[in-house]
Scaffold this active site. Structure first.
Site, PDB file in Angstrom:
ATOM      1  N   ASP A  42       0.826  -1.207   0.000  1.00 32.74           N
ATOM      2  CA  ASP A  42       0.000   0.000   0.000  1.00 32.74           C
ATOM      3  C   ASP A  42       0.860   1.258   0.000  1.00 32.74           C
ATOM      4  O   ASP A  42       0.335   2.367  -0.088  1.00 32.74           O
ATOM      5  CB  ASP A  42      -1.008   0.000   1.152  1.00 32.74           C
ATOM      6  N   SER A  43       2.187   1.080   0.043  1.00 31.91           N
ATOM      7  CA  SER A  43       3.097   2.209  -0.179  1.00 31.91           C
ATOM      8  C   SER A  43       2.898   2.813  -1.562  1.00 31.91           C
ATOM      9  O   SER A  43       3.334   3.943  -1.815  1.00 31.91           O
ATOM     10  CB  SER A  43       4.552   1.759  -0.022  1.00 31.91           C
ATOM     11  N   ASP A  86      -0.661  -6.227  -0.090  1.00 35.33           N
ATOM     12  CA  ASP A  86      -1.080  -5.641   1.180  1.00 35.33           C
ATOM     13  C   ASP A  86      -2.601  -5.551   1.258  1.00 35.33           C
ATOM     14  O   ASP A  86      -3.259  -5.171   0.274  1.00 35.33           O
ATOM     15  CB  ASP A  86      -0.514  -4.225   1.329  1.00 35.33           C
ATOM     16  N   LYS A 116      -0.583  -9.499   3.033  1.00 36.77           N
ATOM     17  CA  LYS A 116       0.164  -9.019   4.194  1.00 36.77           C
ATOM     18  C   LYS A 116      -0.708  -8.055   4.974  1.00 36.77           C
ATOM     19  O   LYS A 116      -1.414  -7.226   4.385  1.00 36.77           O
ATOM     20  CB  LYS A 116       1.467  -8.335   3.778  1.00 36.77           C
ATOM     21  N   GLU A 118      -0.920  -5.740   8.992  1.00 35.80           N
ATOM     22  CA  GLU A 118      -0.105  -5.146  10.045  1.00 35.80           C
ATOM     23  C   GLU A 118      -0.703  -5.392  11.420  1.00 35.80           C
ATOM     24  O   GLU A 118      -1.923  -5.390  11.589  1.00 35.80           O
ATOM     25  CB  GLU A 118       0.024  -3.635   9.815  1.00 35.80           C
ATOM     26  N   GLU A 185       9.835  -3.901  10.699  1.00 30.42           N
ATOM     27  CA  GLU A 185      10.239  -2.610  10.141  1.00 30.42           C
ATOM     28  C   GLU A 185      10.717  -1.651  11.224  1.00 30.42           C
ATOM     29  O   GLU A 185      10.028  -1.435  12.231  1.00 30.42           O
ATOM     30  CB  GLU A 185       9.075  -1.981   9.365  1.00 30.42           C
TER      31      GLU A 185
END
Length: 270
Positions: A42-43, A86, A116, A118, A185
């Site tokens: 999603d970056s 993501d 993925k 978080e 991270e």
């Protein structure tokens, strides 16, 4: 490439490489370079869509870009990198049912092989459990979690012993729940090394030191295409300046080859 291949790489000591892609061109580049894993992160909200954070990215946008990335691969299917996507903000935090629908849409309608997400709060662990039970491979992400930017910022995480023990506990919980790999991270390198030795699944670091099972980077940062790169991700070349110079050279060449005399003016009708 399949998720279990990454676990095999960890067991054999082979370092894992993961790079991001957001369209067919970037996908072709990272595939040709030999990346093991391609992450449609999603970056892309910041790299490709111009947002200040990852939060505005929608599920439909993630699907759109994942389809484009999949079209960029040229190798046969069994030789392609592992494609991970993501889950965007609020596509899974609101409960397992919504998470299954979101992840299922990505895997069914694109060529993604895993998702993925978080965090490791109890609500997220419940989501991971449901996804894994539904046959959806899940990669975890702890430490600096960009979707929590308004709560945690972009600061280095887990700096004290209590928070470090908590992160290890969360990592072990994600492994037990079924995650096949974990991104760490912007955490201290000694913490990442500890996680690597305590977990049976691969620990893939970004800003977490070298003692990890693998490394992940945002491709645009590595190529120097973004105006500013994180301190833990120095560019491999000044791609932004190289592109500007190439484009400027073409513009100047085109302008210098244009006729020097103005075209004749048309006579007025009256």
């Amino acid at each position: 490439m399949r998720p279990f291949d990454l676990i095999r790489f960890k067991q054999s000591g082979r370092p894992i490489t993961m790079l991001t892609a957001w369209d067919c061109l970037s996908a072709a580049l990272v595939e040709a370079a030999g990346a093991d894993v391609v992450l449609v992160g999603d970056s892309l909200g910041m790299v490709a869509l111009g947002h200040a954070t990852t939060l505005p990215v929608t599920l439909d946008q993630m699907l759109h870009h994942t389809l484009a990335v999949a079209r960029g691969f040229t190798a046969s299917h069994d030789q392609q990198p592992l494609l991970v996507c993501d889950l965007p903000f609020l596509s899974y935090q609101c409960g397992p049912d919504l998470a299954v629908a979101a992840a299922g849409k990505l895997l069914k309608e694109s060529s993604a092989a895993a998702v993925k997400l978080e965090g490791a709060d109890p609500e997220i662990v419940a989501v991971v459990d449901r996804l894994v039970r539904m046959g959806i491979p899940v990669m975890g992400h702890l430490g600096l979690t960009p979707q929590a930017v308004h709560r945690l910022g972009y600061r280095r995480q887990a700096l004290d012993p209590v928070s470090q023990d908590r992160l290890i506990e969360q990592a072990l919980t994600l492994e037990k729940t079924g995650c096949f790999a974990l991104v760490l991270e912007h955490v201290p390198s000694e913490l990442a090394a500890r996680a690597r030795h305590e977990l049976g699944i691969p620990v893939i670091g970004i800003g977490a030191g070298d003692d990890c099972d693998g490394q992940v980077r945002v491709t645009a940062d590595l190529l120097g295409l973004t105006p500013h790169q994180p301190p833990f991700s120095p560019p491999q070349l000044n791609g932004r300046q190289l592109c500007i110079e190439a484009l400027r050279g073409w513009i100047q060449e085109h302008q210098s080859s244009s006729p020097t005399t103005a075209p004749p003016q048309a006579e007025p009708d009256c």
